[in-house]
Design a protein around this motif. Structure first.
Motif, mmCIF file in Angstrom:
data_model
loop_
_atom_site.group_PDB
_atom_site.id
_atom_site.type_symbol
_atom_site.label_atom_id
_atom_site.label_comp_id
_atom_site.label_asym_id
_atom_site.label_seq_id
_atom_site.Cartn_x
_atom_site.Cartn_y
_atom_site.Cartn_z
ATOM 1 N N THR A 1 10.341 4.182 0.299
ATOM 2 C CA THR A 1 9.636 2.994 0.785
ATOM 3 C C THR A 1 9.055 2.212 -0.378
ATOM 4 O OG1 THR A 1 9.034 4.159 2.820
ATOM 5 C CG2 THR A 1 7.793 2.158 2.297
ATOM 6 N N LEU A 2 9.255 0.896 -0.371
ATOM 7 C CA LEU A 2 8.611 0.055 -1.373
ATOM 8 C C LEU A 2 7.099 0.161 -1.199
ATOM 9 C CD1 LEU A 2 10.763 -3.215 -1.365
ATOM 10 C CD2 LEU A 2 10.755 -1.394 -3.088
ATOM 11 N N THR A 3 6.397 0.267 -2.310
ATOM 12 C CA THR A 3 4.950 0.446 -2.246
ATOM 13 C C THR A 3 4.265 -0.694 -1.513
ATOM 14 O OG1 THR A 3 5.075 1.650 -4.335
ATOM 15 C CG2 THR A 3 2.909 0.921 -3.647
ATOM 16 N N VAL A 4 4.757 -1.909 -1.692
ATOM 17 C CA VAL A 4 4.151 -3.070 -1.045
ATOM 18 C C VAL A 4 4.193 -2.950 0.480
ATOM 19 C CG1 VAL A 4 6.250 -4.490 -0.957
ATOM 20 C CG2 VAL A 4 3.997 -5.600 -1.172
ATOM 21 N N GLU A 5 5.095 -2.143 1.003
ATOM 22 C CA GLU A 5 5.242 -1.987 2.446
ATOM 23 C C GLU A 5 4.457 -0.796 3.001
ATOM 24 O OE1 GLU A 5 9.431 -1.627 2.965
ATOM 25 O OE2 GLU A 5 9.854 -3.712 2.409
ATOM 26 N N MET A 6 3.770 -0.066 2.130
ATOM 27 C CA MET A 6 3.034 1.121 2.564
ATOM 28 C C MET A 6 1.623 0.747 3.014
ATOM 29 S SD MET A 6 4.285 3.719 -0.469
ATOM 30 C CE MET A 6 3.142 5.022 -0.029
ATOM 31 N N PRO A 7 1.068 1.450 4.010
ATOM 32 C CA PRO A 7 -0.328 1.235 4.396
ATOM 33 C C PRO A 7 -1.256 1.500 3.217
ATOM 34 C CG PRO A 7 0.804 2.621 5.998
ATOM 35 C CD PRO A 7 1.717 2.505 4.818
ATOM 36 N N TYR A 8 -2.421 0.850 3.240
ATOM 37 C CA TYR A 8 -3.336 0.922 2.096
ATOM 38 C C TYR A 8 -3.711 2.358 1.752
ATOM 39 C CZ TYR A 8 -7.505 0.298 -0.763
ATOM 40 O OH TYR A 8 -8.421 0.376 -1.773
#
Length: 268
Positions: free
Chosen positions: A150-157
């Motif tokens: 998963t791209l980090t930008v798409e991960m929950p905070y």
């Protein structure tokens, strides 16, 4: 704290640590002792000097006066990369991962640092394949195995903060310095990060700046309270939370709040 801990030399110690900015004293004669294997919290109201102390310990700032020792050796004049090689590794208040890389790629970059190849971006991606097993193991350790691609930008905070812990672990720290690990999180993410810190602290020492006293009460062996750059109080949670000087320091701050457990909490 047991008697044996009192007799042991601290793993990290400051003596008279002071930082002045054009006549303003941000850190004032701080004597800090962190025992090996402890989770030690640094707390205090806004402007108390917590992050400045962290910046001094990790060499992002140089002290005006005083000394910093790690395992009895002065590290006062060392650079940040040098103390990282000794095993002191810091995370940041703002998540410091690469947004447009996957979770696995972020951990692989961190794993390269001890190899001295961190900046060899011209090499083919396949040259990093030998790091995949270790990277996946670290992701599993922090509960992110399913986020590997998963791209980090798409991960929950909250998962981004867990990824930052994984990249910190990739540097094989003996002591982790965590700056506001639960800042901006909802209750579910806070609980997840508390459990994660408990898990990864086994066999390590942790020094953390934390705004939430409910988190501190669940995690920490010892607490140092700063106010106006100086040490106001120190001890375990029960003693510190009952200290009238600590209560006065937080009084009137919009940071003071109930944590829902009957204990006084604070966002500092």
């Amino acid at each position: 704290m047991c008697a044996d801990d009192v007799q042991k030399a601290p793993v990290l110690e400051t003596r008279g640590l002071t930082k002045e900015f054009r006549g303003f004293t941000a850190v004032d004669d701080v004597n800090l002792q962190v025992q090996e294997g402890h989770i030690h919290a640094l707390i205090g109201p806004n402007g108390a000097g917590k992050t400045t102390v962290f910046n001094l310990l990790t060499k992002f700032l140089s002290p005006t006066r005083g000394e910093i020792l790690y395992r009895g050796k002065s590290i006062t004049s060392m650079k940040s990369n040098e103390i990282a090689r000794l095993g002191l590794v810091r995370s940041f208040q703002i998540s410091a991962v690469f947004a447009h890389m996957t979770a696995l790629e972020n951990v692989r970059v961190a794993l390269q640092r001890p190899l001295g190849t961190s900046f060899h971006f011209w090499k083919s991606e396949s040259s990093l394949d030998h790091l995949n097993d270790r990277a996946m193991a670290l992701l599993e350790e922090v509960g992110l195995g399913e986020y590997a691609d998963t791209l980090t930008v798409e991960m929950p905070y909250g998962r981004k903060r867990a990824l930052e812990v994984a990249t910190t672990l990739a540097l094989d720290p003996t002591m982790m310095l965590l700056d506001e690990p639960t800042q901006g999180m909802g209750a579910e993410d806070v609980d997840r990060i508390v459990a994660l810190i408990k898990r990864v602290s086994k066999g390590r020492t942790v020094l953390m700046v934390e705004h939430n006293l409910s988190v501190v009460s669940r995690l920490c062996d010892r607490i140092t309270v700063l106010a106006r750059g100086a040490v106001l109080a120190e001890g375990d949670y029960d003693n510190v939370s009952r200290n009238p000087l600590v209560r006065e320091a937080y009084m009137g701050s919009d940071a003071a709040e109930e944590d829902g457990t009957g204990k006084e909490g604070a966002a500092v």
